[in-house]
Design a protein around this motif. Structure first.
Motif, short mmCIF file in Angstrom:
data_model
loop_
_atom_site.label_atom_id
_atom_site.label_comp_id
_atom_site.label_asym_id
_atom_site.label_seq_id
_atom_site.Cartn_x
_atom_site.Cartn_y
_atom_site.Cartn_z
N ASN A 513 36.60 37.61 36.38
CA ASN A 513 37.85 37.10 35.80
C ASN A 513 37.61 35.87 34.94
O ASN A 513 38.47 35.48 34.17
CB ASN A 513 38.94 36.89 36.87
CG ASN A 513 38.70 35.68 37.76
OD1 ASN A 513 37.70 34.98 37.62
ND2 ASN A 513 39.64 35.43 38.66
N LEU A 518 43.04 35.70 28.08
CA LEU A 518 44.44 35.42 28.41
C LEU A 518 45.18 34.86 27.20
O LEU A 518 46.26 34.27 27.32
CB LEU A 518 44.52 34.45 29.60
CG LEU A 518 43.81 34.93 30.89
CD1 LEU A 518 43.91 33.88 31.99
CD2 LEU A 518 44.37 36.26 31.38
N ARG A 538 47.28 43.00 33.19
CA ARG A 538 48.33 42.17 33.77
C ARG A 538 49.68 42.52 33.15
O ARG A 538 49.75 42.83 31.96
CB ARG A 538 48.05 40.68 33.53
CG ARG A 538 46.91 40.15 34.37
CD ARG A 538 46.78 38.65 34.25
NE ARG A 538 45.64 38.18 35.04
CZ ARG A 538 45.28 36.91 35.15
NH1 ARG A 538 45.97 35.97 34.51
NH2 ARG A 538 44.24 36.57 35.88
#
Ligand SMILES: *[C@@H]1O[C@H](CO)[C@@H](O)[C@H](O)[C@H]1NC(C)=O
Ligand SMILES: *[C@@H]1O[C@H](CO)[C@@H](O)[C@H](O)[C@H]1NC(C)=O
Ligand SMILES: *[C@@H]1O[C@H](CO)[C@@H](O)[C@H](O)[C@H]1NC(C)=O
Ligand SMILES: *[C@@H]1O[C@H](CO)[C@@H](O)[C@H](O)[C@H]1NC(C)=O
Ligand SMILES: *[C@@H]1O[C@H](CO)[C@@H](O)[C@H](O)[C@H]1NC(C)=O
Ligand SMILES: *[C@@H]1O[C@H](CO)[C@@H](O)[C@H](O)[C@H]1NC(C)=O
Ligand SMILES: *[C@@H]1O[C@H](CO)[C@@H](O)[C@H](O)[C@H]1NC(C)=O
Ligand SMILES: *[C@@H]1O[C@H](CO)[C@@H](O)[C@H](O)[C@H]1NC(C)=O
Ligand SMILES: *[C@@H]1O[C@H](CO)[C@@H](O)[C@H](O)[C@H]1NC(C)=O
Ligand SMILES: *[C@@H]1O[C@H](CO)[C@@H](O)[C@H](O)[C@H]1NC(C)=O
Ligand SMILES: *[C@@H]1O[C@H](CO)[C@@H](O)[C@H](O)[C@H]1NC(C)=O
Ligand SMILES: *[C@@H]1O[C@H](CO)[C@@H](O)[C@H](O)[C@H]1NC(C)=O
Ligand SMILES: [Cu+2]
Length: 587
Positions: A513, A518, A538
Motif C-alpha cells: 500500500n 491516491l 477504493r
C-alpha cells in the motif's frame, strides 16, 4: 431449435410519443453513423437542468445471417446491435422494456451509478426478478455526475451476446468536453459471435460442467469483416482528411478481453467507463468485456482504406480461445472501395507486457466539475481471492470438469448461487432466508495464492454477501489465484465507480500500500485483475442498495465468480434507497 415458439416481430413505426423517441430511432443507425450526431439535438434545450427522456425497448426475435448461416437471435427493436441511447448528464431516463420472447429478460444500464435507484439497475435475481414473456417493466433513473460512453445489456443467462447497445452520456447541455471537440462521434460495439444459439452454448456447458464451445467470430457493430469466410460484410467508417473522430468503443463480447487498433492511426485515449482521463496516445488499446473507452484520432494519413481490427488477449496458456480477427474499414473520402485496406498491427494474443503498460497509462483527469476524491483513509478493508474452482457433479454422475466434477469459480472460496427472488427485495422487505451477510472479509485458509495451488479445489457454495455501513470508505484487494489456472478476470462493480489505487503481480502484501496512487488513479466500473496478480481499489459506499460485483467474463459469472455488497441506508433522507416502483416484476 426454436420449436414452435411464437415470434413477435415489432416493426419500428415512426414517431409515436415524442420528438425524442424519433431522434433515438434515427440515431440507432449503425450504417450511417453521421446521423448520430446530426440528429442529436445538442444545445436545443434549457441550459442546466436535465430533461426527461423516454425510450421504448421491445425485446424481439431478429433474423440475421452473419457467417452464411441464418439465425434467429434475440435483440431490441429488431436491431443488432440494439438502439443507441443518447442522453445528457442530468437527464432523467425512462425506458419501457417489453419482453416478446420466450426467455426471461432483464436489462442492466452498465456503469450508471443508479444513486438510490437500485430497482432500475437490472441484474436478474439481484435487483429485480426477470421480465417474463409478455410482461413490461419501466426502468427509471437519473444521470448524476457522469459523462461519456457506457452501454446497456441483458443481465440474465448469456442473452447479452445479442441484447446490447451503446448508452452515450453527452455533457450537460452547453458544457464542453475537456478535450478537442471531434468532428464526428461513432459508437463501436465489439461483440462475439456464435454460429449457434448462444443460450444453447451456455446451457450445454453448464449441463456438462465442462468448457463451452468457443465463438466462431468477433464482430464490430454487428459485422465480422472480410477476414472471415462467408462474411456478411464489414462496418465502414467514411472519413474526411483532416477531420477528427471520436470512437466510443464498447466491449460487449462475452468471454474475451480484446486488443483494438486502427491501421496507421494513433489513438488518443480521453475517457474510460464514463470518466475523463489524462489524454495519452497508444498504437492499440486493451478493452475487457464490460469496459468502455473513448478514443480520438485524426484522419491524417494518405487517402485509402485502413482496417480497424480487434482480436483477443488470452492469458491462459494452452486454453482454447477464438483466435480470429474482426475488422471494420476506415475509408477515406474519394478512395476506391476496391483497394485493399492496410492491415492493422495488433499486439500478440499473449502480450501481457503491452496490456500492463497500457493499463498503467490510464490516469484520472481532475477538473473543477469532476474532482478526483480518492478515499485517503480506509474504514473497511477487504481481501477477496478470485479464481476458478470445482463443484461436485450430481451424485453418481461424472461431469466434464476436473476429477469428474464441474468447473466453477469463486470469491474467497465461495461460489455464488443466485436466489429465486431478488436480493434487493429481500433486503428492502426484510425477507429471511434468502441470503447471509457473512462472506469472509479475507480468505479463511490463506495459501500461496499464485504459487502451488492447494490439492482440494472444491469451493463452498452460497448466497453470501458483505454488509457495508453507509458512507464507509472501502478498500478491496482482488487477488487472482492459481487454482486450475491464473487468468485475467475483468471484475465489474454495480452502483459505483471505484478508484484503481494499486496493482501488481504475485501475492499482495500489506506493505504494497506504500506505492498506492491516491492522487489520480483511474476510475472505472470494470477492471482487469492481472493474471497471477492483484488489484487494489477504493470506493466510498455512498449509494444505498444491493450492488452486484462479478467477473464480466460471462462464463465465470455463470460459474459463480460473483458476490454482492449491501450498502445500508444512511441517516438523512437523501441517503436512503427509494421504495420499489409498482411495476417491479415478480418472481
Ligand atoms: C425468421 O425466419 C423464419 C424462417 O425463415 C421465419 O419463419 C420468421 O418469420 C422470421 N422471423 C422474423 C422475425 O423475421
Ligand atoms: C413495441 O411494441 C408495441 C406493441 O407491439 C408497439 O406498439 C410499439 O410501437 C413498439 N415499439 C418499438 C420502439 O418498436
Ligand atoms: C421516476 O422516478 C421518480 C422518482 O425518482 C418519480 O418522481 C417519477 O414519477 C418516476 N417516473 C416514472 C415514469 O415512473
Ligand atoms: C458444440 O460443438 C460440438 C462439436 O463441434 C457440437 O457437436 C455441438 O453441437 C456444439 N454445441 C452447440 C450448443 O452448438
Ligand atoms: C502504414 O504503416 C506501415 C507501417 O508503419 C507502413 O509501412 C505503411 O507504408 C503505412 N501505409 C500507408 C498507406 O501509409
Ligand atoms: C492464431 O492464428 C494465427 C493465424 O491464423 C496463427 O498464426 C497463430 O499460430 C494462432 N495462434 C494461436 C495461439 O492459436
Ligand atoms: C506467446 O505465445 C507464443 C506461442 O504462440 C510463445 O512463443 C511466446 O513465448 C508467448 N509469449 C509470452 C509473453 O508468453
Ligand atoms: C449411487 O450409487 C450407490 C452405489 O452404486 C448407490 O448405493 C446409491 O443409491 C446411488 N445414489 C444415487 C443418488 O443414485
Ligand atoms: C509463492 O509461490 C511462488 C511460485 O512458486 C514463489 O515464487 C513465491 O516465493 C511463493 N511465495 C511465498 C510467500 O511463499
Ligand atoms: C474451500 O472450502 C472447502 C470446504 O470448506 C475446503 O475444503 C477447501 O480447502 C477450501 N479451499 C480453499 C482454497 O480455501
Ligand atoms: C497501509 O496499511 C497499514 C496497515 O497495514 C496502515 O497502517 C497504513 O495507513 C496504510 N497506508 C495507506 C497509504 O493506506
Ligand atoms: C422466468 O422467471 C420466473 C421467475 O423467476 C421463473 O419462475 C421461471 O421459471 C423463469 N422461466 C424461464 C424460462 O427461465
Ligand atoms: Cu473471470
Amino acid at each position: 431449435m426454436w420449436g414452435c415458439a411464437v415470434a413477435v416481430a415489432v416493426p419500428f413505426r415512426g414517431s409515436i410519443r415524442s420528438r425524442l423517441l424519433y431522434n433515438m430511432q434515427i440515431a440507432v443507425s449503425v450504417i450511417l453513423p453521421v446521423l448520430v450526431l446530426l440528429s442529436f439535438p445538442l444545445g436545443s434545450h434549457a441550459k442546466h437542468a436535465g430533461i426527461t427522456r423516454h425510450f421504448e425497448f421491445n425485446v424481439t426475435y431478429h433474423n440475421v445471417s452473419t457467417l452464411c448461416k441464418s439465425q434467429k437471435l434475440v435483440s431490441v427493436n429488431g436491431q443488432f446491435p440494439g438502439p443507441t441511447i443518447h442522453v445528457n448528464e442530468g437527464d432523467q431516463v425512462i425506458i419501457k422494456v417489453t419482453n416478446f420472447v420466450k426467455y426471461n429478460v432483464s436489462i442492466h444500464w452498465h456503469g450508471i451509478r443508479q444513486i438510490r435507484s437500485g430497482w432500475a439497475d437490472g441484474p436478474a435475481y439481484v435487483t429485480q426478478c426477470p421480465i417474463q414473456q409478455g410482461q413490461s417493466y419501466t426502468y427509471n433513473f437519473t444521470i448524476v455526475s457522469q459523462s461519456g460512453t457506457l452501454w446497456w445489456h441483458a443481465h440474465i443467462t448469456w442473452l447479452r451476446a445479442t441484447v446490447n447497445g451503446a448508452l452515450i452520456i453527452h455533457p450537460k447541455r452547453g458544457a464542453p468536453y475537456p478535450f478537442q471537440k471531434p468532428d464526428k462521434e461513432v459508437p463501436i460495439v465489439l461483440g462475439e459471435w456464435w454460429n449457434a444459439n448462444v443460450e444453447d452454448v451456455a446451457a450445454q456447458a453448464l449441463a456438462t460442467g465442462g468448457l463451452p464451445n468457443i465463438s466462431d467470430a468477433f464482430i464490430i457493430n454487428g459485422k465480422p469483416g472480410p477476414l472471415y469466410k462467408c462474411s456478411s460484410g464489414a462496418f465502414v467508417l467514411d472519413v474526411i482528411p483532416g477531420k477528427k473522430y471520436l470512437l466510443r468503443i464498447i466491449n460487449a463480447g462475452l468471454n474475451n478481453e480484446m486488443f483494438f487498433a486502427v491501421a496507421n492511426h494513433t489513438l488518443l485515449v480521453v475517457e474510460t467507463d464514463a470518466t475523463y482521463t489524462k489524454p495519452f496516445q497508444s498504437s492499440a488499446i486493451l478493452i475487457t468485456p464490460g469496459q468502455t473507452m473513448s478514443v480520438l484520432f485524426e484522419a491524417n494519413q494518405p487517402q485509402g482504406q485502413y482496417f480497424i481490427a480487434t482480436r483477443p488477449y488470452s492469458t491462459v496458456p494452452g486454453a482454447p480461445f477464438d483466435n480470429t480477427t474482426a475488422t471494420a474499414i476506415l475509408k477515406y473520402k474519394g478512395s476506391s472501395a476496391s483497394s485493399t485496406p492496410v492491415m492493422a498491427s495488433l499486439p500478440d494474443f499473449n502480450d501481457t507486457g503491452f496490456a500492463t503498460k497500457f493499463d498503467n497509462n490510464v490516469r484520472s483527469l481532475p477538473t473543477p466539475q469532476y474532482p478526483v476524491n480518492v478515499p485517503q483513509t480506509v474504514d473497511r478493508s477487504l481481501f477477496f481471492t478470485i479464481g476458478l474452482a470445482v463443484k461436485p457433479c450430481a451424485p453418481n454422475k461424472t461431469c466434464a470438469g476436473p476429477n469428474g466434477g464441474r468447473l466453477a469459480a469463486a470469491v474467497n472460496n465461495v461460489s455464488f448461487v443466485l436466489p429465486s427472488v431478488a436480493l434487493l427485495q429481500a433486503h428492502f422487505f426484510n425477507m429471511k432466508g434468502v441470503f447471509t451477510t457473512d462472506l469472509p472479509d479475507r480468505p479463511v485458509i490463506p495459501f500461496n495464492f499464485t504459487g502451488q495451488p492447494p490439492r482440494n479445489l472444491v469451493a463452498k457454495v452460497g448466497t453470501r454477501l458483505s454488509l457495508i455501513p453507509y458512507g464507509a470508505n472501502v478498500q478491496l484487494v482482488l487477488q487472482d489465484t492459481s487454482l486450475l489456472a491464473t487468468e485475467n478476470h475483468p471484475i465489474h462493480l454495480h452502483g459505483f465507480n471505484f478508484f484503481v489505487v494499486g496493482k501488481g503481480f504475485g501475492n499482495f502484501k500489506p506493505s504494497d500500500n506504500s506505492s498506492f496512487n491516491l492522487v489520480d488513479p483511474p476510475q472505472r466500473n470494470t477492471v482487469g485483475v492481472p493474471a497471477g496478480g492483484w488489484i487494489a481499489l477504493r470506493f466510498k459506499a455512498d449509494n444505498p442498495g444491493v450492488w452486484f460485483m462479478h467477473c464480466h467474463l460471462e462464463l465465470h459469472n455463470s460459474w459463480g465468480l460473483e458476490t454482492a455488497f449491501i450498502v445500508q441506508n444512511g441517516k438523512r433522507p437523501l441517503e436512503k434507497i427509494l421504495p420499489p416502483p409498482s411495476d417491479l416484476p415478480k418472481c
